[in-house]
Design a protein around this motif. Structure first.
Motif, PDB file in Angstrom:
ATOM      1  N   THR A 120      17.620 -13.509 -23.461  1.00 49.22           N
ATOM      2  CA  THR A 120      17.807 -14.390 -22.314  1.00 49.22           C
ATOM      3  C   THR A 120      16.464 -15.665 -21.575  1.00 49.22           C
ATOM      4  O   THR A 120      16.087 -16.354 -21.150  1.00 49.22           O
ATOM      5  N   SER A 121      15.505 -15.165 -22.502  1.00 45.46           N
ATOM      6  CA  SER A 121      13.986 -15.260 -22.082  1.00 45.46           C
ATOM      7  C   SER A 121      13.843 -16.695 -22.634  1.00 45.46           C
ATOM      8  O   SER A 121      14.153 -17.105 -23.772  1.00 45.46           O
ATOM      9  N   THR A 122      12.830 -17.734 -21.697  1.00 44.28           N
ATOM     10  CA  THR A 122      12.542 -18.679 -22.487  1.00 44.28           C
ATOM     11  C   THR A 122      11.418 -18.254 -23.449  1.00 44.28           C
ATOM     12  O   THR A 122      10.252 -18.062 -22.575  1.00 44.28           O
ATOM     13  N   ILE A 123      12.019 -18.652 -24.353  1.00 44.53           N
ATOM     14  CA  ILE A 123      10.129 -17.776 -25.443  1.00 44.53           C
ATOM     15  C   ILE A 123      10.198 -19.272 -26.908  1.00 44.53           C
ATOM     16  O   ILE A 123      10.691 -19.945 -26.316  1.00 44.53           O
ATOM     17  N   SER A 124       9.059 -19.134 -27.628  1.00 45.87           N
ATOM     18  CA  SER A 124       9.449 -20.394 -28.695  1.00 45.87           C
ATOM     19  C   SER A 124      10.148 -19.867 -29.796  1.00 45.87           C
ATOM     20  O   SER A 124      11.258 -19.215 -30.334  1.00 45.87           O
ATOM     21  N   TYR A 142      20.634 -11.018 -34.003  1.00 44.96           N
ATOM     22  CA  TYR A 142      20.016 -11.533 -32.783  1.00 44.96           C
ATOM     23  C   TYR A 142      20.569 -12.904 -31.921  1.00 44.96           C
ATOM     24  O   TYR A 142      21.106 -13.365 -33.133  1.00 44.96           O
ATOM     25  N   ILE A 143      20.795 -12.987 -31.089  1.00 45.20           N
ATOM     26  CA  ILE A 143      21.498 -14.152 -30.541  1.00 45.20           C
ATOM     27  C   ILE A 143      20.552 -15.078 -29.254  1.00 45.20           C
ATOM     28  O   ILE A 143      20.165 -13.486 -28.314  1.00 45.20           O
ATOM     29  N   ALA A 144      20.276 -15.899 -29.791  1.00 46.73           N
ATOM     30  CA  ALA A 144      19.048 -16.620 -28.474  1.00 46.73           C
ATOM     31  C   ALA A 144      20.158 -16.978 -27.455  1.00 46.73           C
ATOM     32  O   ALA A 144      21.127 -17.887 -27.716  1.00 46.73           O
ATOM     33  N   GLY A 145      19.915 -16.784 -26.093  1.00 49.48           N
ATOM     34  CA  GLY A 145      20.743 -17.212 -25.376  1.00 49.48           C
ATOM     35  C   GLY A 145      19.504 -17.299 -24.385  1.00 49.48           C
ATOM     36  O   GLY A 145      20.064 -16.341 -22.593  1.00 49.48           O
ATOM     37  N   PRO A 146      18.933 -18.393 -23.845  1.00 48.07           N
ATOM     38  CA  PRO A 146      18.269 -18.131 -22.856  1.00 48.07           C
ATOM     39  C   PRO A 146      18.975 -19.068 -21.671  1.00 48.07           C
ATOM     40  O   PRO A 146      19.942 -20.089 -21.944  1.00 48.07           O
ATOM     41  N   VAL A 147      18.555 -18.393 -20.424  1.00 44.89           N
ATOM     42  CA  VAL A 147      19.957 -19.383 -19.313  1.00 44.89           C
ATOM     43  C   VAL A 147      18.866 -20.289 -18.575  1.00 44.89           C
ATOM     44  O   VAL A 147      17.655 -19.483 -18.399  1.00 44.89           O
ATOM     45  N   VAL A 148      19.716 -20.468 -17.983  1.00 42.77           N
ATOM     46  CA  VAL A 148      18.945 -21.881 -17.135  1.00 42.77           C
ATOM     47  C   VAL A 148      19.611 -21.655 -15.166  1.00 42.77           C
ATOM     48  O   VAL A 148      20.603 -21.675 -15.254  1.00 42.77           O
ATOM     49  N   GLY A 149      18.547 -21.845 -13.986  1.00 41.33           N
ATOM     50  CA  GLY A 149      19.344 -21.860 -12.894  1.00 41.33           C
ATOM     51  C   GLY A 149      17.618 -21.090 -12.680  1.00 41.33           C
ATOM     52  O   GLY A 149      17.117 -20.291 -12.783  1.00 41.33           O
ATOM     53  N   LEU A 160      23.651 -21.206 -15.847  1.00 44.30           N
ATOM     54  CA  LEU A 160      23.728 -22.202 -17.511  1.00 44.30           C
ATOM     55  C   LEU A 160      23.041 -20.963 -18.429  1.00 44.30           C
ATOM     56  O   LEU A 160      21.973 -20.642 -18.019  1.00 44.30           O
ATOM     57  N   THR A 161      23.370 -21.661 -19.888  1.00 42.28           N
ATOM     58  CA  THR A 161      23.178 -20.868 -20.726  1.00 42.28           C
ATOM     59  C   THR A 161      23.116 -21.113 -22.335  1.00 42.28           C
ATOM     60  O   THR A 161      24.514 -22.131 -22.451  1.00 42.28           O
ATOM     61  N   PHE A 162      22.242 -21.348 -22.720  1.00 42.99           N
ATOM     62  CA  PHE A 162      22.197 -22.015 -24.403  1.00 42.99           C
ATOM     63  C   PHE A 162      22.606 -21.219 -25.556  1.00 42.99           C
ATOM     64  O   PHE A 162      21.803 -20.350 -25.142  1.00 42.99           O
ATOM     65  N   VAL A 163      23.375 -20.753 -26.186  1.00 46.86           N
ATOM     66  CA  VAL A 163      23.370 -19.610 -27.435  1.00 46.86           C
ATOM     67  C   VAL A 163      23.561 -20.233 -28.347  1.00 46.86           C
ATOM     68  O   VAL A 163      24.322 -20.867 -28.362  1.00 46.86           O
ATOM     69  N   ALA A 164      22.716 -19.507 -28.894  1.00 45.05           N
ATOM     70  CA  ALA A 164      23.047 -19.737 -30.178  1.00 45.05           C
ATOM     71  C   ALA A 164      22.800 -18.496 -31.637  1.00 45.05           C
ATOM     72  O   ALA A 164      21.929 -17.582 -31.175  1.00 45.05           O
ATOM     73  N   GLY A 165      23.674 -18.915 -33.081  1.00 43.18           N
ATOM     74  CA  GLY A 165      23.545 -17.728 -33.552  1.00 43.18           C
ATOM     75  C   GLY A 165      25.523 -17.192 -34.353  1.00 43.18           C
ATOM     76  O   GLY A 165      25.336 -18.535 -34.317  1.00 43.18           O
ATOM     77  N   ASP A 166      25.508 -15.352 -34.719  1.00 41.79           N
ATOM     78  CA  ASP A 166      26.550 -15.814 -35.518  1.00 41.79           C
ATOM     79  C   ASP A 166      27.922 -16.456 -34.264  1.00 41.79           C
ATOM     80  O   ASP A 166      27.851 -15.779 -33.277  1.00 41.79           O
ATOM     81  N   ALA A 167      28.359 -17.121 -35.636  1.00 43.24           N
ATOM     82  CA  ALA A 167      29.669 -17.634 -34.229  1.00 43.24           C
ATOM     83  C   ALA A 167      30.697 -16.263 -33.551  1.00 43.24           C
ATOM     84  O   ALA A 167      30.870 -16.853 -33.060  1.00 43.24           O
ATOM     85  N   GLU A 168      30.732 -15.500 -34.677  1.00 43.84           N
ATOM     86  CA  GLU A 168      31.817 -14.229 -34.955  1.00 43.84           C
ATOM     87  C   GLU A 168      30.921 -13.613 -33.636  1.00 43.84           C
ATOM     88  O   GLU A 168      32.086 -12.771 -32.745  1.00 43.84           O
ATOM     89  N   ARG A 169      30.067 -13.489 -33.611  1.00 41.70           N
ATOM     90  CA  ARG A 169      28.913 -12.206 -32.697  1.00 41.70           C
ATOM     91  C   ARG A 169      29.410 -12.939 -31.804  1.00 41.70           C
ATOM     92  O   ARG A 169      29.790 -12.112 -30.073  1.00 41.70           O
ATOM     93  N   ILE A 170      28.647 -14.434 -31.173  1.00 43.98           N
ATOM     94  CA  ILE A 170      28.662 -14.996 -30.065  1.00 43.98           C
ATOM     95  C   ILE A 170      30.558 -14.993 -29.393  1.00 43.98           C
ATOM     96  O   ILE A 170      30.078 -14.876 -27.995  1.00 43.98           O
TER      97      ILE A 170
END
Length: 314
Positions: A120-124, A142-149, A160-170
């Motif tokens: 959930t961190s803001t990373i590169s 691994y799912i990237a899920g950085p949060v906003v707020g 709010l979160t943006f998530v990206a990765g394997d759709a089934e695992r999400i």
């Protein structure tokens, strides 16, 4: 940010991933790594949602409020990960994330095959993709899920979160994610896509701070009534959090800290680097970097990052 547009997208994304892959709190074990103000608030909401929770932080005393809620304190990241179906990390920067993941007693040393790590961190964006490859090579996900707020939103489980990765695992992880961030945007399959989306969101926020400060400086130097300009800005920036900053910057209220100047500088540097990766120069972000560096040079590193606006106003 366009709240109305976000509302439409939120409604759509909330309908995804509600099939048989979803599990109840009784069926999932969760671990949480990194207990800063955001992390503690997010982990508390996970625990209140009924999930079995193990936690770890370098300063173990920060786990006290979570232990009071029934969480278990682990001695190492690996120990926290050992029984987890889903592990969530909330850490300061690229170096902290990479260390916690790859150390001999780190996340990958303990995470079970098939388990999921949500960052959930803001990373590169570069590190996001590297983490995705590292986990895949070890048979983990691994799912990237950085949060906003800000922290109040985290405490209220309204991130709010943006998530990206394997759709089934999400989809299978959605109930856990929704316990701390009910506004979920699935932005793609590459982890870096979520990191880029978060940096763009932060770029919009940081640019708004700069616009407010320059507008107020212009008005003050032109002898316009401050109340009039505040009204103009409040009407233009309809987002509630942005309206808060109109007053905050106008009154130079930089000691009530939502996000520090040093943290802001880190994120702005990430924005510039990510844009350079696609041959784009963010001149506005470069200006923000200069103002944040000037703020820190004045000793304001621990003030709210909106203090960057005072560089113009002074």
């Amino acid at each position: 940010m366009n709240v109305g547009l976000f509302g439409v997208v939120i409604s759509a994304t909330r309908q995804e991933g509600r099939g048989s892959a979803m599990k109840s709190p009784a069926e999932l074990t969760v671990a949480f790594i990194g207990l800063g103000k955001m992390g503690v608030a997010m982990a508390a909401n996970i625990r209140r949602a009924g999930y079995s929770l193990a936690v770890w932080n370098r300063s173990a005393d920060k786990a006290a409020p979570l232990i009071a809620l029934g969480a278990r304190l682990a001695k190492t990241p690996a120990a926290a990960a050992a029984d987890a179906d889903i592990l969530i990390s909330s850490l300061a920067d690229d170096d902290a994330v990479k260390a916690v993941v790859s150390e001999p007693d780190g996340v990958l040393a303990g995470l079970r095959p098939g388990a999921v790590h949500i960052g959930t961190s803001t990373i590169s964006p570069t590190l996001s993709d590297e983490l995705e490859r590292m986990h895949a090579a070890a048979g983990r996900c691994y799912i990237a899920g950085p949060v906003v707020g800000r922290v109040p939103a985290a405490e209220a489980a309204q991130l709010l979160t943006f998530v990206a990765g394997d759709a089934e695992r999400i989809g299978a992880s959605r109930s856990v994610i929704a316990s701390y961030a009910p506004m979920i945007f699935v932005v793609g399959e590459r982890a870096s896509q979520a990191s880029i989306a978060k940096l763009i969101a932060n770029f919009l926020g940081a640019s708004a701070l700069d616009l407010i400060g320059q507008s107020l400086a212009w008005a003050e130097k032109s002898d316009l009534p401050s109340a009039l300009v505040q009204q103009m800005l409040s009407s233009f920036f309809a987002n509630p959090a942005t309206r808060e900053y109109v007053t905050k910057i106008s009154e130079r209220d930089f000691d009530a800290v939502g996000f520090t100047a040093s943290g802001g500088l880190k994120d702005v540097k990430l924005m510039i680097a990510a844009a350079q990766d696609v041959n784009l120069r963010l001149s506005s972000a470069e200006a923000l970097r200069s103002k944040l560096e000037a703020s820190i040079a004045r000793g304001w590193q621990d003030k709210d990052w909106s203090c960057l606006t005072d560089i113009d106003r002074r």
